[in-house]
Design an enzyme around this catalytic site. Sequence first.
Site, PDB file in Angstrom:
ATOM      1  N   CYS A  74      35.096  68.853  40.110  1.00  0.00           N
ATOM      2  CA  CYS A  74      34.896  68.846  41.554  1.00  0.00           C
ATOM      3  C   CYS A  74      35.942  69.724  42.215  1.00  0.00           C
ATOM      4  O   CYS A  74      37.128  69.607  41.931  1.00  0.00           O
ATOM      5  CB  CYS A  74      35.012  67.413  42.047  1.00  0.00           C
ATOM      6  SG  CYS A  74      34.933  67.276  43.822  1.00  0.00           S
ATOM      7  N   CYS A  80      39.467  65.249  49.133  1.00  0.00           N
ATOM      8  CA  CYS A  80      38.753  63.962  49.187  1.00  0.00           C
ATOM      9  C   CYS A  80      39.681  62.815  48.811  1.00  0.00           C
ATOM     10  O   CYS A  80      39.705  61.781  49.474  1.00  0.00           O
ATOM     11  CB  CYS A  80      37.539  64.023  48.264  1.00  0.00           C
ATOM     12  SG  CYS A  80      36.840  62.438  47.812  1.00  0.00           S
ATOM     13  N   CYS A  83      39.248  60.847  43.702  1.00  0.00           N
ATOM     14  CA  CYS A  83      39.438  60.956  42.248  1.00  0.00           C
ATOM     15  C   CYS A  83      40.801  61.550  41.944  1.00  0.00           C
ATOM     16  O   CYS A  83      40.954  62.763  41.872  1.00  0.00           O
ATOM     17  CB  CYS A  83      38.407  61.901  41.653  1.00  0.00           C
ATOM     18  SG  CYS A  83      36.747  61.302  41.709  1.00  0.00           S
ATOM     19  N   CYS A 161      28.992  65.154  44.685  1.00  0.00           N
ATOM     20  CA  CYS A 161      30.060  64.283  44.200  1.00  0.00           C
ATOM     21  C   CYS A 161      29.727  63.959  42.754  1.00  0.00           C
ATOM     22  O   CYS A 161      28.601  63.605  42.423  1.00  0.00           O
ATOM     23  CB  CYS A 161      30.135  63.007  45.032  1.00  0.00           C
ATOM     24  SG  CYS A 161      31.210  61.762  44.288  1.00  0.00           S
ATOM     25  N   GLN A 285      29.051  44.887  41.024  1.00  0.00           N
ATOM     26  CA  GLN A 285      29.925  45.871  40.374  1.00  0.00           C
ATOM     27  C   GLN A 285      29.306  47.258  40.495  1.00  0.00           C
ATOM     28  O   GLN A 285      28.087  47.403  40.450  1.00  0.00           O
ATOM     29  CB  GLN A 285      30.107  45.511  38.905  1.00  0.00           C
ATOM     30  CG  GLN A 285      30.739  44.143  38.679  1.00  0.00           C
ATOM     31  CD  GLN A 285      32.266  44.167  38.738  1.00  0.00           C
ATOM     32  OE1 GLN A 285      32.882  45.198  38.955  1.00  0.00           O
ATOM     33  NE2 GLN A 285      32.863  43.013  38.565  1.00  0.00           N
ATOM     34  N   TYR A 314      34.532  32.657  41.859  1.00  0.00           N
ATOM     35  CA  TYR A 314      34.431  33.957  42.519  1.00  0.00           C
ATOM     36  C   TYR A 314      33.237  34.695  41.906  1.00  0.00           C
ATOM     37  O   TYR A 314      33.363  35.785  41.361  1.00  0.00           O
ATOM     38  CB  TYR A 314      35.708  34.783  42.349  1.00  0.00           C
ATOM     39  CG  TYR A 314      36.980  34.071  42.728  1.00  0.00           C
ATOM     40  CD1 TYR A 314      37.450  34.125  44.045  1.00  0.00           C
ATOM     41  CD2 TYR A 314      37.720  33.358  41.790  1.00  0.00           C
ATOM     42  CE1 TYR A 314      38.622  33.480  44.403  1.00  0.00           C
ATOM     43  CE2 TYR A 314      38.891  32.706  42.140  1.00  0.00           C
ATOM     44  CZ  TYR A 314      39.345  32.766  43.440  1.00  0.00           C
ATOM     45  OH  TYR A 314      40.515  32.134  43.790  1.00  0.00           O
ATOM     46  N   GLU A 335      31.203  30.646  45.096  1.00  0.00           N
ATOM     47  CA  GLU A 335      31.376  31.945  45.765  1.00  0.00           C
ATOM     48  C   GLU A 335      31.405  31.698  47.273  1.00  0.00           C
ATOM     49  O   GLU A 335      30.721  30.824  47.782  1.00  0.00           O
ATOM     50  CB  GLU A 335      30.201  32.864  45.354  1.00  0.00           C
ATOM     51  CG  GLU A 335      29.866  34.012  46.275  1.00  0.00           C
ATOM     52  CD  GLU A 335      30.954  35.078  46.353  1.00  0.00           C
ATOM     53  OE1 GLU A 335      31.539  35.425  45.311  1.00  0.00           O
ATOM     54  OE2 GLU A 335      31.229  35.556  47.483  1.00  0.00           O
ATOM     55  N   ASP A 383      37.128  35.560  38.493  1.00  0.00           N
ATOM     56  CA  ASP A 383      37.034  36.993  38.786  1.00  0.00           C
ATOM     57  C   ASP A 383      37.345  37.204  40.268  1.00  0.00           C
ATOM     58  O   ASP A 383      36.471  37.583  41.048  1.00  0.00           O
ATOM     59  CB  ASP A 383      35.604  37.465  38.429  1.00  0.00           C
ATOM     60  CG  ASP A 383      35.418  38.959  38.584  1.00  0.00           C
ATOM     61  OD1 ASP A 383      36.403  39.667  38.866  1.00  0.00           O
ATOM     62  OD2 ASP A 383      34.279  39.427  38.424  1.00  0.00           O
ATOM     63  N   CYS A 410      40.582  42.910  38.921  1.00  0.00           N
ATOM     64  CA  CYS A 410      40.518  44.318  39.323  1.00  0.00           C
ATOM     65  C   CYS A 410      41.876  44.774  39.844  1.00  0.00           C
ATOM     66  O   CYS A 410      41.997  45.843  40.429  1.00  0.00           O
ATOM     67  CB  CYS A 410      39.426  44.535  40.364  1.00  0.00           C
ATOM     68  SG  CYS A 410      39.590  43.471  41.783  1.00  0.00           S
TER      69      CYS A 410
HETATM   70  N1  SAH Z   1      32.122  37.874  39.444  1.00  0.00           N
HETATM   71  C1  SAH Z   1      31.372  38.694  40.368  1.00  0.00           C
HETATM   72  C2  SAH Z   1      32.121  38.978  41.683  1.00  0.00           C
HETATM   73  C3  SAH Z   1      33.540  39.426  41.564  1.00  0.00           C
HETATM   74  S1  SAH Z   1      34.234  40.111  43.032  1.00  0.00           S
HETATM   75  C4  SAH Z   1      30.924  39.970  39.732  1.00  0.00           C
HETATM   76  O1  SAH Z   1      31.388  40.334  38.656  1.00  0.00           O
HETATM   77  O2  SAH Z   1      30.044  40.636  40.293  1.00  0.00           O
HETATM   78  C5  SAH Z   1      35.035  38.775  43.776  1.00  0.00           C
HETATM   79  C6  SAH Z   1      34.119  37.837  44.515  1.00  0.00           C
HETATM   80  O3  SAH Z   1      34.940  36.808  45.080  1.00  0.00           O
HETATM   81  C7  SAH Z   1      33.345  38.431  45.676  1.00  0.00           C
HETATM   82  O4  SAH Z   1      31.976  38.147  45.520  1.00  0.00           O
HETATM   83  C8  SAH Z   1      33.916  37.718  46.912  1.00  0.00           C
HETATM   84  O5  SAH Z   1      32.948  37.508  47.914  1.00  0.00           O
HETATM   85  C9  SAH Z   1      34.392  36.419  46.321  1.00  0.00           C
HETATM   86  N2  SAH Z   1      35.442  35.709  47.043  1.00  0.00           N
HETATM   87  C10 SAH Z   1      36.473  36.232  47.774  1.00  0.00           C
HETATM   88  N3  SAH Z   1      37.270  35.247  48.215  1.00  0.00           N
HETATM   89  C11 SAH Z   1      36.751  34.077  47.770  1.00  0.00           C
HETATM   90  C12 SAH Z   1      37.140  32.706  47.901  1.00  0.00           C
HETATM   91  N4  SAH Z   1      38.215  32.356  48.579  1.00  0.00           N
HETATM   92  N5  SAH Z   1      36.378  31.779  47.303  1.00  0.00           N
HETATM   93  C13 SAH Z   1      35.262  32.122  46.590  1.00  0.00           C
HETATM   94  N6  SAH Z   1      34.862  33.394  46.444  1.00  0.00           N
HETATM   95  C14 SAH Z   1      35.578  34.356  47.017  1.00  0.00           C
END
Ligand code: SAH
Length: 455
Positions: A74, A80, A83, A161, A285, A314, A335, A383, A410
């Site tokens: 790129c 930008c 990256c 991109c 994702q 999460y 969630e 997560d 992440c």
């Molecule tokens: N495991 C899923 C999402 C991971 S991202 C996947 O792999 O697709 C993190 C997620 O946590 C998001 O969906 C976000 O909305 C949620 N989240 C953020 N704060 C939170 C909380 N306090 N309690 C529950 N979920 C939450």
Amino acid sequence: MTETILHKTYNLKCIDLSIEGKGVCKLDGLVVFVPAMFPGDEGEVEIEYKRNGQHFGRLKKLSVFSPDRIEPLCKVSSACGGCVFQKYAYKAELEYKRRKVADQLKRYGEIDVEVLPTLGMENPINYRNKIQVPFGKDDKGKTIYGFYKEGTHAIVPRKECFIEDARAQRILEKLNDVFNRLGIEPYDEISETGSIRYAMIRTSYYKKEVMLVLVTKETFIPKKPALIASIQKEMPEVTTLVQNVNGQRTNVILGKRYMTLYGPGFIEDSLCGIKFKISAASFYQTNPVMTEILYKTAMDFAEIAKNDVVLDAYSGIGTIGLIASKRAKKVISVELVEEAVKDAVKNAKANHIDNFEAYQDDATAFILRMAKRKERLDVLFMDPPRKGSTPKFLSAALALGPKKIVYVSCNPLTLARDLKVLKSKYKVEKVQPVDEFGRNYHVETVVLLSKTTRD
Ligand code: SAH
């Protein structure tokens, strides 16, 4: 010292990369961060500015080239900024990510473990299934889209991109033409005129489905029927069109209100053999190829047994939990975002999964209740978002004492902080970085923790 070095040029050698992928150079013991400079590079660097006590420079001329330096695909990567590794060999990038996870675990978690080599893509191009772009105007008053020039709200138009899905980029071009032809104006923050703020496109990897979300200042869009008709006619790949209203003066792209203008309001994709319906508000994702590898790693680590009760905390639209449900006795997911939970429920039904329960709640409040009731839990998947989990969540997890915890993260920094708490009763068995964000400095990590105490 600072005043004397600012705006001066020095010959510097890059010795390392920062957590944001900037080159690290030393000037008489002082650290200078230089974008697009890689270990082994040497050259003229102008010290540009100082922020929060740290110095930042700009590479003006290279005299010695890093052995890992490559020609970028790129040509606008410097402007930008998306990256940071366009000019760095992918193999070296993967090793940087492995080292970064190891460093952060050591520094913030006091955990000294072997970190496995980063799992990466064969070729990290056009992998991103979601694009978000702002709209604005050029000098001649034509509507354009692109990326914000660093630190400003001026739009730099962009062409190709190499990270984003190619189909989505073609749709954006056509959409921009339609805006210009119909005279539908982008929203201007200063004059507070116009309506279109952003477009978001999500593409399905396995199906020919595309969602287009138009983010507008208000519900009203001039010439809305003509706009919808043009999108349907000229962009038949778009299987659902959604409007999102964001009237706030903020950097957050999406507002709270969604309206489906046509189609079902979601797209369908699949991961590890399970179908998922994804609506505009739900987290999903962004790298479908690596996400399957990420989840497969999480499943392999968890070694779920037939009678296990699993919690997916999460959970987003229930991806991890629904994949786990095939192996477990029962899966519970929690969630915060309502739409995502609704998607999770729909997804369980669509896949004929009946040992899965989805709850909308704050993950901390939910797990605290589980701990209070001393509920059974064999495997915990967690997560959390970038800010990590909470001390209360972690202490409730310790109290519930599942035999395994699989932490998908992440952000290695908050991962390290949280592992420091969990390691009082758990052993960090395996740490596997997964490259979901090739060419960017972010890295995803899967950690297996197994219980060391009997209580
Ligand atoms: N495991 C899923 C999402 C991971 S991202 C996947 O792999 O697709 C993190 C997620 O946590 C998001 O969906 C976000 O909305 C949620 N989240 C953020 N704060 C939170 C909380 N306090 N309690 C529950 N979920 C939450």
